[in-house]
Design a protein around this motif. Structure first.
Motif, PDB file in Angstrom:
ATOM      1  N   TYR A 142       0.834  -1.202   0.000  1.00  0.00           N
ATOM      2  CA  TYR A 142       0.000   0.000   0.000  1.00  0.00           C
ATOM      3  C   TYR A 142       0.874   1.260   0.000  1.00  0.00           C
ATOM      4  N   PRO A 143       0.567   2.223  -0.879  1.00  0.00           N
ATOM      5  CA  PRO A 143       1.362   3.454  -0.927  1.00  0.00           C
ATOM      6  C   PRO A 143       1.494   4.163   0.420  1.00  0.00           C
ATOM      7  N   MET A 144       0.409   4.217   1.209  1.00  0.00           N
ATOM      8  CA  MET A 144       0.487   4.976   2.454  1.00  0.00           C
ATOM      9  C   MET A 144       1.220   4.208   3.552  1.00  0.00           C
ATOM     10  N   ILE A 145       1.295   2.898   3.433  1.00  0.00           N
ATOM     11  CA  ILE A 145       2.165   2.120   4.323  1.00  0.00           C
ATOM     12  C   ILE A 145       3.619   2.415   3.979  1.00  0.00           C
ATOM     13  N   ARG A 146       3.904   2.522   2.689  1.00  0.00           N
ATOM     14  CA  ARG A 146       5.269   2.850   2.265  1.00  0.00           C
ATOM     15  C   ARG A 146       5.631   4.280   2.649  1.00  0.00           C
ATOM     16  N   GLN A 147       4.630   5.158   2.649  1.00  0.00           N
ATOM     17  CA  GLN A 147       4.840   6.520   3.144  1.00  0.00           C
ATOM     18  C   GLN A 147       5.133   6.491   4.646  1.00  0.00           C
ATOM     19  N   MET A 148       4.398   5.666   5.386  1.00  0.00           N
ATOM     20  CA  MET A 148       4.625   5.525   6.825  1.00  0.00           C
ATOM     21  C   MET A 148       6.049   5.038   7.089  1.00  0.00           C
ATOM     22  N   LYS A 149       6.467   4.029   6.368  1.00  0.00           N
ATOM     23  CA  LYS A 149       7.820   3.477   6.526  1.00  0.00           C
ATOM     24  C   LYS A 149       8.873   4.558   6.295  1.00  0.00           C
ATOM     25  N   THR A 150       8.679   5.347   5.219  1.00  0.00           N
ATOM     26  CA  THR A 150       9.637   6.396   4.892  1.00  0.00           C
ATOM     27  C   THR A 150       9.678   7.471   5.973  1.00  0.00           C
ATOM     28  N   GLN A 293       0.277  20.285  17.097  1.00  0.00           N
ATOM     29  CA  GLN A 293      -0.211  20.612  15.759  1.00  0.00           C
ATOM     30  C   GLN A 293      -1.578  19.956  15.535  1.00  0.00           C
ATOM     31  N   PRO A 294      -2.372  20.509  14.596  1.00  0.00           N
ATOM     32  CA  PRO A 294      -3.639  19.857  14.255  1.00  0.00           C
ATOM     33  C   PRO A 294      -3.373  18.493  13.610  1.00  0.00           C
ATOM     34  N   LEU A 295      -4.347  17.621  13.694  1.00  0.00           N
ATOM     35  CA  LEU A 295      -4.264  16.326  13.028  1.00  0.00           C
ATOM     36  C   LEU A 295      -4.072  16.531  11.530  1.00  0.00           C
ATOM     37  N   GLN A 296      -3.087  15.807  10.948  1.00  0.00           N
ATOM     38  CA  GLN A 296      -2.856  15.866   9.514  1.00  0.00           C
ATOM     39  C   GLN A 296      -3.308  14.556   8.869  1.00  0.00           C
ATOM     40  N   VAL A 297      -3.962  14.656   7.713  1.00  0.00           N
ATOM     41  CA  VAL A 297      -4.397  13.480   6.972  1.00  0.00           C
ATOM     42  C   VAL A 297      -3.668  13.472   5.632  1.00  0.00           C
ATOM     43  N   LEU A 298      -2.814  12.466   5.436  1.00  0.00           N
ATOM     44  CA  LEU A 298      -2.061  12.332   4.191  1.00  0.00           C
ATOM     45  C   LEU A 298      -2.764  11.326   3.288  1.00  0.00           C
ATOM     46  N   LYS A 299      -2.845  11.651   1.994  1.00  0.00           N
ATOM     47  CA  LYS A 299      -3.490  10.774   1.011  1.00  0.00           C
ATOM     48  C   LYS A 299      -2.553  10.556  -0.165  1.00  0.00           C
ATOM     49  N   PRO A 300      -2.703   9.437  -0.873  1.00  0.00           N
ATOM     50  CA  PRO A 300      -1.743   9.095  -1.929  1.00  0.00           C
ATOM     51  C   PRO A 300      -1.845   9.978  -3.160  1.00  0.00           C
ATOM     52  N   GLY A 301      -0.741  10.031  -3.911  1.00  0.00           N
ATOM     53  CA  GLY A 301      -0.733  10.684  -5.212  1.00  0.00           C
ATOM     54  C   GLY A 301      -0.230  12.105  -5.240  1.00  0.00           C
ATOM     55  N   HIS A 302       0.014  12.711  -4.079  1.00  0.00           N
ATOM     56  CA  HIS A 302       0.457  14.105  -4.036  1.00  0.00           C
ATOM     57  C   HIS A 302       1.985  14.196  -4.117  1.00  0.00           C
ATOM     58  N   GLY A 303       2.453  15.236  -4.780  1.00  0.00           N
ATOM     59  CA  GLY A 303       3.876  15.378  -5.018  1.00  0.00           C
ATOM     60  C   GLY A 303       4.729  15.545  -3.789  1.00  0.00           C
ATOM     61  N   PHE A 304       4.138  15.934  -2.664  1.00  0.00           N
ATOM     62  CA  PHE A 304       4.930  16.132  -1.449  1.00  0.00           C
ATOM     63  C   PHE A 304       5.206  14.828  -0.705  1.00  0.00           C
ATOM     64  N   LEU A 305       4.643  13.714  -1.183  1.00  0.00           N
ATOM     65  CA  LEU A 305       4.891  12.420  -0.555  1.00  0.00           C
ATOM     66  C   LEU A 305       6.216  11.841  -1.016  1.00  0.00           C
ATOM     67  N   SER A 306       6.633  10.742  -0.391  1.00  0.00           N
ATOM     68  CA  SER A 306       7.923  10.138  -0.717  1.00  0.00           C
ATOM     69  C   SER A 306       7.907   9.523  -2.110  1.00  0.00           C
ATOM     70  N   GLU A 307       9.081   9.438  -2.725  1.00  0.00           N
ATOM     71  CA  GLU A 307       9.207   8.814  -4.046  1.00  0.00           C
ATOM     72  C   GLU A 307       8.757   7.355  -4.005  1.00  0.00           C
ATOM     73  N   PHE A 308       9.070   6.664  -2.908  1.00  0.00           N
ATOM     74  CA  PHE A 308       8.680   5.266  -2.743  1.00  0.00           C
ATOM     75  C   PHE A 308       7.167   5.122  -2.747  1.00  0.00           C
ATOM     76  N   SER A 309       6.469   6.005  -2.051  1.00  0.00           N
ATOM     77  CA  SER A 309       5.012   5.990  -2.035  1.00  0.00           C
ATOM     78  C   SER A 309       4.444   6.293  -3.414  1.00  0.00           C
ATOM     79  N   LEU A 310       5.009   7.284  -4.091  1.00  0.00           N
ATOM     80  CA  LEU A 310       4.488   7.715  -5.388  1.00  0.00           C
ATOM     81  C   LEU A 310       4.704   6.671  -6.472  1.00  0.00           C
ATOM     82  N   GLU A 311       5.810   5.935  -6.396  1.00  0.00           N
ATOM     83  CA  GLU A 311       6.045   4.895  -7.404  1.00  0.00           C
ATOM     84  C   GLU A 311       4.961   3.822  -7.343  1.00  0.00           C
TER      85      GLU A 311
END
Length: 379
Positions: A142-150, A293-311
């Protein structure tokens, strides 16, 4: 354009959910071509299914001996390069062993084998043969698991101090309370499933995930399992306390009798600077929590995410991706490894991940049977 990797499949026939998942995943990045295999223990059914997939019936084999002999007689550019093993647990070891010994790369469903000793044998052969071996801990794709790992590796939540991984299902309620049904399903048969049902089936996903996203290794465990009935030899629920090598602690909770739950897999990692939370049934949302800080919700496909997640993201933001995509990312990772183009640590779960999963299963059952005691994973 490079030729596609030729893929064979063992199991995963007409009525198999996991078979559909693997076939879709294999086709997702245009890296693989399914060329044949053994889809059912009955050859006539296997042939019929191969015809449905529009495969050459000469490459729908009667048994694994025939598959290996005939595939190895083909020119290198035509033979199967990798074989996926999608059969019941007790067949994973003999099939994977025979494939490795004959030089094939392997993709195998989990649990890797039915015993830790079998898993060690596969590990030794794979190292000697220097082949690629992927174990399908699906959710690591899952992209967001890979984002979590990064994010954890980059220190964005600080030093990890608490890990809470839960995997709850309720499906076995339909079987466990009926003596005849619980005595006849292969999932609750140690000869076919190994020594554990719940921990072996879904608890290993949770264990693998805990190590995958944190980058840490579990050092000690303490388990309390539930069998419900005296005549049931397999756990169907359990809680495992875990301690990591660098003093972080956590808990793995797995159940197949969580009434009403479908596939509730959640991962919660807390560091000294923040926390991350993800749920498989809503896989596009990764929650970042910090006290100031306020709660942040990250979602897949955005350019500010890790390269690993985006691939591993195949659609624009706002377009949900799911388990097919996750498995597809694992197949892509295996393809890149076969082509010697792999860029990322964790692009696919390796044989050693399956080996540690088998060790976790056996140590968990042993901890419970010894009276819920701490056991070192290295022992």
């Amino acid at each position: 354009m490079m030729a596609k990797i030729k893929l064979g499949i063992l199991g995963g026939g007409e009525d198999s959910l996991i078979g559909i998942l693997h076939r879709v995943a294999a086709n997702m990045f245009d890296q693989f071509e399914i060329v044949g295999g053994i889809f059912d223990q009955h050859h006539d059914k296997s042939l019929k299914f191969g015809e449905k997939l529009k495969l050459d019936e000469k490459r729908i084999y009667k048994n694994l001996d025939e598959l290996i002999a005939k595939e190895n007689s083909l020119p290198e550019d035509q033979k199967m390069q990798v074989v996926s093993v999608l059969t019941p647990n007790f067949l994973h070891f003999p099939m994977a062993k025979q494939l490795l010994e004959n030089g094939f790369n392997v993709i195998c469903e989990k649990p890797l084998t039915t015993t830790y000793e079998e898993a060690k044998i596969l590990n030794e052969i794979q190292q000697k043969k220097n082949t690629i071996f992927g174990v399908t801990y699906t959710y690591t794709g899952y992209p967001m698991i890979r984002q979590m790992k990064t994010m954890i590796a980059n220190g964005e939540i600080g030093k990890v101090q608490k890990v809470d991984v839960q995997y709850y299902q309720g499906w076995i309620n339909q079987l466990i309370h009926d003596k005849e049904k619980r005595s006849s399903t292969w999932r609750l048969d140690p000869e076919k499933s190994g020594i554990s049902c719940c921990i072996g089936d879904i608890g290993t996903h949770a264990f693998n995930m805990a190590e995958y996203v944190t980058g840490m290794k579990v050092e000690n465990i303490l388990a309390d399992l539930n069998y419900l009935y005296e005549d049931n030899p397999m756990d169907i629920d359990g809680t495992v306390l875990i301690r990591f090598t660098d003093k972080a602690k956590g808990v793995i909770r797995a159940s197949q009798i969580a009434t009403g739950e479908e596939n509730s897999f959640s991962v919660q990692i807390y560091g000294d600077k923040g926390g991350l939370k993800w749920q498989q049934e809503n896989p596009n949302y990764l929650y970042l929590m910090k006290e100031d800080q306020p709660l942040q919700v990250l979602k897949p496909g955005h350019g500010f995410l890790s390269e690993f997640s985006l691939e591993g993201t195949k659609l624009p933001p706002g377009h949900p991706e799911g388990i097919f995509d996750s498995m597809g990312n694992i197949y892509y990772g295996v393809a890149m490894a076969i082509k010697d183009q792999s860029k990322y640590d964790g692009a696919y779960p390796k044989l050693n991940d399956g080996l540690r999963g088998m060790s976790f299963i056996e140590k968990t059952v042993s901890s419970h049977k010894q009276g819920n005691v701490w056991i070192n994973m290295k022992e």
